[in-house]
Design an enzyme around this catalytic site. Structure first.
Site, PDB file in Angstrom:
ATOM      1  N   ASP A  32       0.871  -1.179   0.000  1.00  0.00           N
ATOM      2  CA  ASP A  32       0.000   0.000   0.000  1.00  0.00           C
ATOM      3  C   ASP A  32       0.910   1.232   0.000  1.00  0.00           C
ATOM      4  O   ASP A  32       1.540   1.542   1.014  1.00  0.00           O
ATOM      5  CB  ASP A  32      -0.901   0.027   1.241  1.00  0.00           C
ATOM      6  CG  ASP A  32      -1.995  -1.031   1.205  1.00  0.00           C
ATOM      7  OD1 ASP A  32      -1.921  -1.954   0.365  1.00  0.00           O
ATOM      8  OD2 ASP A  32      -2.921  -0.952   2.042  1.00  0.00           O
ATOM      9  N   LYS A  60      -6.816   3.250  -2.831  1.00  0.00           N
ATOM     10  CA  LYS A  60      -7.155   3.210  -1.407  1.00  0.00           C
ATOM     11  C   LYS A  60      -7.434   4.627  -0.933  1.00  0.00           C
ATOM     12  O   LYS A  60      -6.722   5.564  -1.299  1.00  0.00           O
ATOM     13  CB  LYS A  60      -5.999   2.577  -0.623  1.00  0.00           C
ATOM     14  CG  LYS A  60      -6.202   2.490   0.885  1.00  0.00           C
ATOM     15  CD  LYS A  60      -5.012   1.783   1.531  1.00  0.00           C
ATOM     16  CE  LYS A  60      -5.049   1.866   3.052  1.00  0.00           C
ATOM     17  NZ  LYS A  60      -3.861   1.229   3.669  1.00  0.00           N
ATOM     18  N   LYS A  80     -10.076  -0.072  -2.084  1.00  0.00           N
ATOM     19  CA  LYS A  80      -9.898  -0.385  -0.668  1.00  0.00           C
ATOM     20  C   LYS A  80     -10.302   0.834   0.144  1.00  0.00           C
ATOM     21  O   LYS A  80      -9.758   1.922  -0.040  1.00  0.00           O
ATOM     22  CB  LYS A  80      -8.448  -0.763  -0.352  1.00  0.00           C
ATOM     23  CG  LYS A  80      -8.215  -1.022   1.150  1.00  0.00           C
ATOM     24  CD  LYS A  80      -6.794  -1.473   1.443  1.00  0.00           C
ATOM     25  CE  LYS A  80      -6.534  -1.572   2.946  1.00  0.00           C
ATOM     26  NZ  LYS A  80      -5.166  -2.031   3.269  1.00  0.00           N
TER      27      LYS A  80
END
EC number: 4.1.2.4
Length: 221
Positions: free
Chosen positions: A89, A151, A180
């Protein structure tokens, strides 16, 4: 929906110790979470503790500000994978995005994806720092790269994911780009709502209480 397997059980607090990480891992095993999300320093430990399980190891790169030199982010990602991470991430460079240096953003994301090969790459755009129009632009930008997920948040800004964030992302993302949701997800209602809005992964430190509430809800019927 079995929410357990799409939760990244998260502990990114700077004061977290190895014992805290071991507790997180035991919770992930007990509640069958799909992944844990931890700082890079703990990846080797997690790899050892999660041996013979299907739980994925997610770690963060350029976290939480995203303003590190690109070469440093690439090296951090490469080392994380070497230590046993399954997914990365990364935080987008917000300043470069704000000044519309979009080619810089595209290049950085694609360079990190190249560094990690077939491993999953999620790009954190930090929606709290962006206007709705900027969220739309950032979503389109990430969609044009080789990233696997967009995300919403690091969880370190003044707010996390919101319903409007998810709506904007869903309206502007490519078909291949997954979502996400993370940051401030503390209850089952939020998770169910974000799932309906298109999120297929969730990052939260409140995973255990959310799943306990889900179990209680099921037991009422």
């Amino acid at each position: 929906m079995n929410f357990n397997v799409i939760i990244d059980h998260t502990l990114l607090k700077p004061q977290a110790t190895s014992q805290d990480i071991k507790i997180l891992i035991e919770e992930a095993k007990k509640y069958n979470f799909g992944a844990i999300c931890i700082a890079p320093i703990w990846v080797k430990l997690a790899k050892k503790e999660l041996k013979n399980t299907n739980i994925k190891i997610v770690t963060v790169i350029g976290f939480p500000l995203g303003s590190q030199i690109s070469a440093i982010k690439q090296k951090e990602a490469s080392l994380a994978i070497a230590h046993g991470a399954d997914e990365i991430d990364m935080v987008m460079n917000i300043g470069k995005f704000k000044e519309k240096d979009f080619q810089f953003i595209i290049n950085e994301i694609n360079q990190i994806k190249k560094e990690i090969g077939t491993k999953i790459l999620k790009v954190i755009i930090e929606t709290a720092l962006l206007s709705p129009h900027e969220i739309a632009d950032a979503t389109k930008l990430v969609s044009s790269t080789n990233a696997d997920f967009i995300k919403t948040s690091t969880g370190f800004s003044y707010r996390g994911a919101s319903e409007q964030d998810l709506k904007t992302i869903k309206e502007n993302k490519s078909e291949k780009l997954a979502i996400k949701a993370a940051g401030g997800i503390t209850n089952l209602a939020d998770m169910e709502n974000f799932y309906r809005l298109g999120a297929t992964r969730f990052g939260t430190s409140k995973s255990v209480s959310i799943i306990k509430n889900l179990t209680d809800k099921k037991n009422k019927y």
